[in-house]
Design an enzyme around this catalytic site. Structure first.
Site, PDB file in Angstrom:
ATOM      1  N   ARG A   1       0.818  -1.206   0.000  1.00  0.00           N
ATOM      2  CA  ARG A   1       0.000   0.000   0.000  1.00  0.00           C
ATOM      3  C   ARG A   1       0.856   1.263   0.000  1.00  0.00           C
ATOM      4  NH1 ARG A   1      -2.146   4.032  -0.374  1.00  0.00           N
ATOM      5  NH2 ARG A   1      -4.273   4.682   0.158  1.00  0.00           N
ATOM      6  N   GLU A   2       1.962   1.214   0.709  1.00  0.00           N
ATOM      7  CA  GLU A   2       2.780   2.416   0.860  1.00  0.00           C
ATOM      8  C   GLU A   2       3.577   2.765  -0.398  1.00  0.00           C
ATOM      9  OE1 GLU A   2       2.967   4.664   3.065  1.00  0.00           O
ATOM     10  OE2 GLU A   2       2.048   3.857   4.870  1.00  0.00           O
ATOM     11  N   SER A   3       4.214   1.790  -1.009  1.00  0.00           N
ATOM     12  CA  SER A   3       5.164   2.108  -2.080  1.00  0.00           C
ATOM     13  C   SER A   3       5.009   1.256  -3.332  1.00  0.00           C
ATOM     14  CB  SER A   3       6.594   1.931  -1.568  1.00  0.00           C
ATOM     15  OG  SER A   3       6.885   0.553  -1.366  1.00  0.00           O
TER      16      SER A   3
END
Length: 637
Positions: A500-502
């Site tokens: 989700r983050e990167s």
């Protein structure tokens, strides 16, 4: 697949005109780096002596562009124009084209400049191009209409534009309406120095607008001053609407009162009334005002959107009134009734109210979805989540077709050299001119290389969402799994956060300062490491994952083992999440809908769904998010 990958390697190496083995390829790359260094720092002869040794290597044009930017001259004209004509859209071409045009412009080489000119987004060069065209006899009717956009800027333009602007103004293109439009643009950018000049171009009846715009941009609350407005016409109405929009989320009650006081004095359209009604309702909702639900329910149907729907849902869930939740969901516009969140909460409400006939059918249909609400419904039904994995089937000829593309070869080499920004630019260039089938082949090929972020974005853009392996790769598996184990955190949870983050870009960097695979800030990393951690260190996967997973473990402890609260805190910060806790115990799925930050709310939903996916891919059964609708969020931690 191994045989196919070897064939692809053969194609790449054949293009380089070198024998095929890994050692030779590495030697070629090392040689390229040497050539590139000479292009950037060496002498003319030191570069030219070895440049021919990499002439067939895909990245040779990059070194050539570096050398030419550094050695601008008419003697190099042929090399420059040849490179630009062969690679007009390549990442290196913009910088080279701009440097070439600036060289020609600075040398007053007008004819060459006009022959070579393309728009590179430089206003000075654009003005010189149009000016020299006019001076060479081009028609004013052709040139001057192009000047309008240049003049309509919120800031002063380069002196090279003055000749054009004078011609443009004398020809009658400058009107008072255009002057006012530019004045408003300048005021909104707080370029107050330009206002005096533009004020003199307005009709006498409009000159007061300059001071009004400056006043409301400086301090929007100034519209509340007595006798602030003079004419109450449409031009002043625009000022009021600007101010109210700036104020509404800061002081919704003040805007409510101003609207009641001033709206009768202006001729507002129905669209403007509806829009502002929605804005006030949302502002009240954000501040949890007592009038929030009342305002939300009176937003006209034609402007009800996702944000209004979400806040109506949040306030009804917060009250724990299932009948009201059902009524609110059922009263939404018809086009929203098939939205998965509406279907889920209607089913959830009916289930709580004891009517399980429709709810079971709705949960059953939703459970076929591979998303947050689908997984919630599956858990509600007590069935396994359905990943609906359908692997991409790519024909060998499609792989070969894409792999033989020079753009793809440049992207591959840049990726192997860890030049990821340029590699992505080349990838985007490839995708821009590819068919859907070619995009899918490129995505699968990139996945086989270990370039995991490109398939994630490409499959989403194409709309092919069922190859779960490509969309949810087990990238950096050893690093993530080991760190999860060391910090006693569910590995599926850690994979979900990184995804989700990167999207597994280890060089990712956000405007908020978060960096690396799991997007942790240097300040947070330093706190966990108990020593100074610099941003550059966070681009190293092992360091990033170690510190971020340690932080995730820390949040789990502060959240008393509640992964939903910990996830929200990872995104928004623990102190904010504490303020969002309910006044009384609340079902976790209901509490998530009440999170006031849209970004955090969607973040939690995504991480929950991704965790469910990675649970299956990792073949785990002890996932912390399983049966999450049975979990509760307590008022205190």
């Amino acid at each position: 697949m191994v045989n196919l990958f070897n064939k692809m390697l053969l194609i790449f190496c054949a293009f380089f005109a070198y024998s095929i083995n890994a050692q030779d390829i590495e030697q070629i790359r090392d040689l390229y780096l040497k050539v590139e260094h000479e292009a950037r720092y060496g002498t003319k002869s030191s570069y030219l002596d070895i440049a021919d040794e990499i002439v067939d290597y895909p990245l040779a044009p990059y070194a050539e562009a570096i050398y030419l930017v550094r050695n601008m001259s008419l003697a190099n004209k042929h090399r420059i124009t040849r490179l630009l004509s062969r690679y007009p859209d390549a990442p290196f071409s913009h910088k080279l084209q701009k440097a070439w045009l600036q060289y020609l412009a600075d040398g007053q080489l007008r004819q060459a400049f006009l022959e070579e000119y393309v728009d590179v987004g430089d206003t000075r060069l654009t003005c010189l191009n149009l000016t020299w065209q006019l001076q060479n006899g081009a028609s004013e009717q052709h040139i001057l209409p192009q000047v309008t956009e240049l003049w309509m800027a919120p800031f002063s333009q380069p002196k090279e534009c003055n000749f054009l602007f004078n011609k443009w103004q004398k020809a009658g293109y400058l009107t008072t309406d255009k002057a006012l439009e530019r004045l408003i643009l300048a005021a909104k950018q707080k370029n107050y120095g330009l206002l005096s000049y533009l004020k003199n171009l307005l009709d006498p009846s409009d000159t007061h607008l300059a001071s009004l715009w400056k006043s409301v941009v400086t301090r929007p609350a100034n519209v509340a001053k007595t006798n602030f407005f003079l004419l109450y016409n449409d031009k002043e109405k625009d000022i009021l609407l600007f101010a109210l929009n700036k104020l509404v989320f800061v002081a919704p009650e003040k805007v409510d009162n101003l609207w009641s006081e001033l709206s009768p004095k202006f001729a507002f359209t129905e669209t403007e009334v509806n829009y502002l009604t929605k804005r006030i309702a949302l502002a009240y909702a954000v501040t949890t005002h007592d009038s929030s639900l009342e305002w939300l329910l009176k937003v006209p149907e034609e402007v009800v959107d996702e944000s209004v729907k979400q806040w109506r849902l949040a306030f009804s869930l917060e009250k724990g009134d299932w009948q009201q939740t059902l009524n609110i969901m059922s009263s939404l516009p018809e086009q929203m009734q098939t939205d998965e969140s509406v279907v889920y909460w209607k089913a959830r409400s009916l289930d709580e109210l004891g009517d399980q006939t429709w709810s079971k059918r709705a949960f059953s249909e939703l459970s076929e979805r591979r998303d947050y609400y689908g997984f919630l419904a599956a858990n509600k039904m007590g069935v396994e989540a359905n990943l609906r994995h359908e692997p991409l089937e790519i024909l060998e000829r499609d792989f070969i077709n894409v792999g033989s593309s020079k753009v793809m070869q440049r992207a591959f080499e840049l990726f192997k050299l860890n030049r990821l920004n340029d590699a992505r630019k080349e990838w985007n260039l490839l995708i821009k001119y590819s068919t859907t089938r070619e995009k899918l082949a490129a995505a699968k090929l990139a996945y086989n290389w270990g370039w995991y972020d490109r398939p994630i974005f490409t499959l989403a853009a194409v709309g092919y969402l069922n190859d779960v392996n490509l969309r949810f790769p087990l990238a950096y598996k050893s690093i993530l799994s080991t760190s999860a184990k060391n910090n006693v955190v569910d590995p599926a949870f850690v994979f979900a956060i990184a995804r989700r983050e990167s999207s597994f870009m280890h060089d990712a960097y956000s405007s908020a300062g978060a960096a690396g695979l799991m997007q942790i800030k240097p300040s947070t990393a330093s706190y966990m490491a108990k020593s100074k951690v610099r941003r550059k260190q966070l681009f190293k996967p092992e360091k990033n994952v170690k510190l971020a997973t340690n932080y995730l473990s820390y949040l789990m402890k502060k959240s008393k083992g509640n992964p939903i609260v910990a996830t929200a805190a990872y995104n928004a910060g623990f102190s904010k999440v504490k303020r969002w806790l309910p006044e009384k115990e609340m079902a976790a799925d209901a509490w998530i809908e009440t999170i006031p930050y849209k970004e955090t709310r969607n973040y939690v939903k995504a991480v929950m769904a991704y965790t469910e996916v990675y649970q299956k891919l990792l073949k785990r059964t002890d996932n912390v998010f399983a049966k999450s609708q049975d979990a509760v969020i307590s008022p205190t931690l």
